[in-house]
Scaffold this motif. Structure first.
Motif, PDB file in Angstrom:
ATOM      1  N   THR A  86      11.187   7.201 -14.227  1.00  0.00           N
ATOM      2  CA  THR A  86      10.616   7.603 -15.516  1.00  0.00           C
ATOM      3  C   THR A  86       9.084   7.638 -15.502  1.00  0.00           C
ATOM      4  O   THR A  86       8.472   8.482 -16.157  1.00  0.00           O
ATOM      5  N   ARG A  87       8.473   6.724 -14.796  1.00  0.00           N
ATOM      6  CA  ARG A  87       7.006   6.631 -14.771  1.00  0.00           C
ATOM      7  C   ARG A  87       6.392   7.284 -13.538  1.00  0.00           C
ATOM      8  O   ARG A  87       5.250   7.714 -13.559  1.00  0.00           O
ATOM      9  N   GLY A  88       7.161   7.322 -12.456  1.00  0.00           N
ATOM     10  CA  GLY A  88       6.644   7.884 -11.213  1.00  0.00           C
ATOM     11  C   GLY A  88       6.013   6.825 -10.334  1.00  0.00           C
ATOM     12  O   GLY A  88       5.601   5.756 -10.803  1.00  0.00           O
ATOM     13  N   ALA A  89       5.947   7.122  -9.041  1.00  0.00           N
ATOM     14  CA  ALA A  89       5.396   6.161  -8.082  1.00  0.00           C
ATOM     15  C   ALA A  89       3.926   5.856  -8.358  1.00  0.00           C
ATOM     16  O   ALA A  89       3.442   4.766  -8.069  1.00  0.00           O
TER      17      ALA A  89
ATOM     18  N   GLU B 239       0.829  -1.205   0.000  1.00  0.00           N
ATOM     19  CA  GLU B 239       0.000   0.000   0.000  1.00  0.00           C
ATOM     20  C   GLU B 239       0.869   1.262   0.000  1.00  0.00           C
ATOM     21  O   GLU B 239       1.905   1.315   0.630  1.00  0.00           O
ATOM     22  N   SER B 240       0.370   2.260  -0.699  1.00  0.00           N
ATOM     23  CA  SER B 240       0.992   3.578  -0.653  1.00  0.00           C
ATOM     24  C   SER B 240      -0.047   4.593  -0.196  1.00  0.00           C
ATOM     25  O   SER B 240      -0.218   4.825   0.990  1.00  0.00           O
ATOM     26  N   CYS B 241      -0.865   5.127  -1.107  1.00  0.00           N
ATOM     27  CA  CYS B 241      -1.794   6.190  -0.724  1.00  0.00           C
ATOM     28  C   CYS B 241      -2.883   5.726   0.242  1.00  0.00           C
ATOM     29  O   CYS B 241      -3.442   6.532   0.986  1.00  0.00           O
TER      30      CYS B 241
ATOM     31  N   ASN C  54       9.820   6.244  -2.390  1.00  0.00           N
ATOM     32  CA  ASN C  54      10.381   5.454  -3.480  1.00  0.00           C
ATOM     33  C   ASN C  54      11.479   4.530  -2.981  1.00  0.00           C
ATOM     34  O   ASN C  54      11.667   3.423  -3.500  1.00  0.00           O
ATOM     35  N   THR C  55      12.216   4.973  -1.961  1.00  0.00           N
ATOM     36  CA  THR C  55      13.295   4.150  -1.413  1.00  0.00           C
ATOM     37  C   THR C  55      12.763   2.824  -0.888  1.00  0.00           C
ATOM     38  O   THR C  55      13.330   1.748  -1.152  1.00  0.00           O
ATOM     39  N   LEU C  56      11.668   2.884  -0.139  1.00  0.00           N
ATOM     40  CA  LEU C  56      11.110   1.644   0.399  1.00  0.00           C
ATOM     41  C   LEU C  56      10.413   0.823  -0.674  1.00  0.00           C
ATOM     42  O   LEU C  56      10.420  -0.410  -0.605  1.00  0.00           O
ATOM     43  N   LYS C  57       9.834   1.474  -1.667  1.00  0.00           N
ATOM     44  CA  LYS C  57       9.259   0.713  -2.780  1.00  0.00           C
ATOM     45  C   LYS C  57      10.349  -0.106  -3.464  1.00  0.00           C
ATOM     46  O   LYS C  57      10.143  -1.264  -3.848  1.00  0.00           O
ATOM     47  N   ALA C  58      11.517   0.505  -3.610  1.00  0.00           N
ATOM     48  CA  ALA C  58      12.627  -0.191  -4.257  1.00  0.00           C
ATOM     49  C   ALA C  58      13.244  -1.252  -3.337  1.00  0.00           C
ATOM     50  O   ALA C  58      13.483  -2.390  -3.765  1.00  0.00           O
ATOM     51  N   ASN C  59      13.487  -0.893  -2.071  1.00  0.00           N
ATOM     52  CA  ASN C  59      14.199  -1.800  -1.166  1.00  0.00           C
ATOM     53  C   ASN C  59      13.326  -2.925  -0.620  1.00  0.00           C
ATOM     54  O   ASN C  59      13.796  -4.045  -0.438  1.00  0.00           O
ATOM     55  N   TRP C  60      12.075  -2.627  -0.310  1.00  0.00           N
ATOM     56  CA  TRP C  60      11.201  -3.644   0.287  1.00  0.00           C
ATOM     57  C   TRP C  60      10.463  -4.483  -0.756  1.00  0.00           C
ATOM     58  O   TRP C  60      10.205  -5.653  -0.540  1.00  0.00           O
ATOM     59  N   LEU C  61      10.112  -3.828  -1.870  1.00  0.00           N
ATOM     60  CA  LEU C  61       9.275  -4.517  -2.853  1.00  0.00           C
ATOM     61  C   LEU C  61      10.005  -4.801  -4.168  1.00  0.00           C
ATOM     62  O   LEU C  61       9.418  -5.388  -5.078  1.00  0.00           O
ATOM     63  N   ALA C  62      11.246  -4.388  -4.254  1.00  0.00           N
ATOM     64  CA  ALA C  62      12.061  -4.620  -5.449  1.00  0.00           C
ATOM     65  C   ALA C  62      11.481  -3.934  -6.690  1.00  0.00           C
ATOM     66  O   ALA C  62      11.595  -4.435  -7.810  1.00  0.00           O
TER      67      ALA C  62
ATOM     68  N   ILE D 287       3.525  -0.934   3.816  1.00  0.00           N
ATOM     69  CA  ILE D 287       3.099   0.427   3.508  1.00  0.00           C
ATOM     70  C   ILE D 287       4.334   1.202   3.080  1.00  0.00           C
ATOM     71  O   ILE D 287       5.163   1.593   3.903  1.00  0.00           O
ATOM     72  N   THR D 288       4.470   1.412   1.789  1.00  0.00           N
ATOM     73  CA  THR D 288       5.691   2.006   1.233  1.00  0.00           C
ATOM     74  C   THR D 288       5.362   3.348   0.608  1.00  0.00           C
ATOM     75  O   THR D 288       5.014   3.427  -0.570  1.00  0.00           O
ATOM     76  N   TYR D 289       5.483   4.396   1.400  1.00  0.00           N
ATOM     77  CA  TYR D 289       5.220   5.743   0.889  1.00  0.00           C
ATOM     78  C   TYR D 289       6.369   6.252   0.025  1.00  0.00           C
ATOM     79  O   TYR D 289       6.156   6.864  -1.007  1.00  0.00           O
TER      80      TYR D 289
END
Length: 375
Positions: free
Chosen positions: A283-286, A237-239, A267-275, A263-265
């Motif tokens: 390029t596309r945005g979160a 989840e983000s928003c 970009n760092t956690l989106k990359a590190n936790w969810l790969a 809950i990955t608000y």
């Protein structure tokens, strides 16, 4: 006077709730607990009213309600319990007596642990003494209303009404429709004098195969289905900020099917936790189909769940752009064999956008495996 009233037309016996006391008005968490408890006992609530301790309008409100048939629950504090009893005694031409160290109307038929039941003409009144941080005393009103709820998916409101209204007439039931999100209708069914709920629901399911869930609570239904089939669920989840997880974990049995939610608000956690791929984020945005697709894949990979849901969007009120205005939300639903990702635009304030996002994600979960969820 603090006062909120919601009417549902077309019923002779109304079901009303009154909160009396400043402490009940201020404590929103306790108020929600009380209303959940009441809804478990009453088939529906027609009106909810809030009165401060010194509000002189309460007497007139009670007098008005008791002129018609009503199942009335009055929730009081320690300071207002006796006041309410005195007002009821006046309205019903009764007097108060001391019983179990409480002043209550003499005609009260049942008294049990801070709750008493009083009958007047064709009405029932249940007065309850509520104390914050304590379990609610028993609700003594017995609701014999014949009412049920079904949920209909992937059908427009007008076509659903066209298909189901003639069926409702055949089985002598009345239908009320509400669209929770696009493609998800909640339908409340009232039986008339000779109505048959079970036959109507069975016929509706036969008419709309893989579209009808005959349950009042979809979260509980999903929990029971996944538990039976020994399936697991995970989220990214983000928003929505954990609202999707809360949709399920607020119900008993969630631990049987729910692996967890990341809950990955950032970009760092989106990359590190969810790969999630750094290039997609840059390029596309979160808030994009590519990112939310990778979020659902990451949630499934780290949890080994059977199903994964992911949400990323702009809940507002700030953060929107011309290409991605506030209310833009991407959702991805994934099973071990299928994945579906979609863009939505929801309207409303921040909380309503979050809530719509959760409901749409749940709808997408159901659609990702219709054979399991609609069988």
């Amino acid at each position: 006077m603090l006062y909120y009233l919601k009417f549902l037309l077309g019923k002779s016996m109304k079901r009303d709730v009154i909160f009396v006391g400043n402490r009940l008005i201020l404590n929103e968490a306790y108020e929600r607990y009380i209303l959940r408890s009441i809804k478990n006992s009453l088939s529906t609530i027609d009106s909810i009213s809030y009165f401060e301790e010194s509000d002189k309008g309460l007497f007139l409100h009670l007098e008005t309600l008791l002129k018609s048939e009503s199942k009335l629950i009055i929730v009081t504090t320690k300071n207002t319990f006796t006041i309410v009893g005195k007002l009821l005694s006046t309205v019903t031409a009764d007097n108060q007596i001391l019983k179990e160290q409480m002043l209550i109307p003499s005609r009260a038929s049942v008294l049990e642990h801070g709750s008493y039941l009083l009958s007047h003409n064709n009405s029932e009144i249940n007065v309850i003494l509520a104390t914050e941080g304590r379990a609610l005393p028993p609700i003594l009103i017995d609701d014999e209303s014949r009412l049920s709820t079904i949920h209909l998916f992937n059908e427009e409101l007008t076509s659903a009404q066209t298909l189901l209204e003639p069926l409702a007439q055949n089985f002598d039931v009345k239908l009320e429709f509400s669209e929770l999100v696009e493609g998800w209708l909640k339908i409340r069914i009232h039986t008339r004098k000779h109505g048959n709920l079970s036959q109507f629901i069975a016929s509706a399911r036969g008419l709309m195969y893989h579209k009808v869930i005959a349950a009042s609570n979809v979260a509980v239904y999903i929990i029971e289905k996944l538990s039976h089939h020994k399936k697991k669920l995970s989220f990214a989840e983000s928003c929505s900020g954990g609202s999707l997880a809360h949709f399920f974990t607020s119900h008993s049995g969630a631990s049987n099917i729910f692996e967890g939610s990341l809950i990955t608000y950032s970009n760092t956690l989106k990359a590190n936790w969810l790969a999630v791929d750094d290039h997609a984020l840059e390029t596309r945005g979160a808030v994009s189909a590519e990112v939310v697709l990778e979020m659902s894949e990451g949630a499934m990979n780290v949890s080994f769940a059977d199903y994964a849901l992911s949400i990323s969007g702009i809940a507002g009120p700030t953060g929107g752009t011309e290409t991605k205005p506030v209310g833009t939300v991407y959702i991805s639903a994934r099973s071990k064999t299928t994945v579906h990702t979609e863009r939505f635009h929801f309207e409303g304030d921040r909380n309503y956008i979050q809530e719509q996002s959760v409901l749409m994600a749940v709808k997408m979960l159901l659609n990702i495996d219709k054979e399991l969820f609609f069988s």
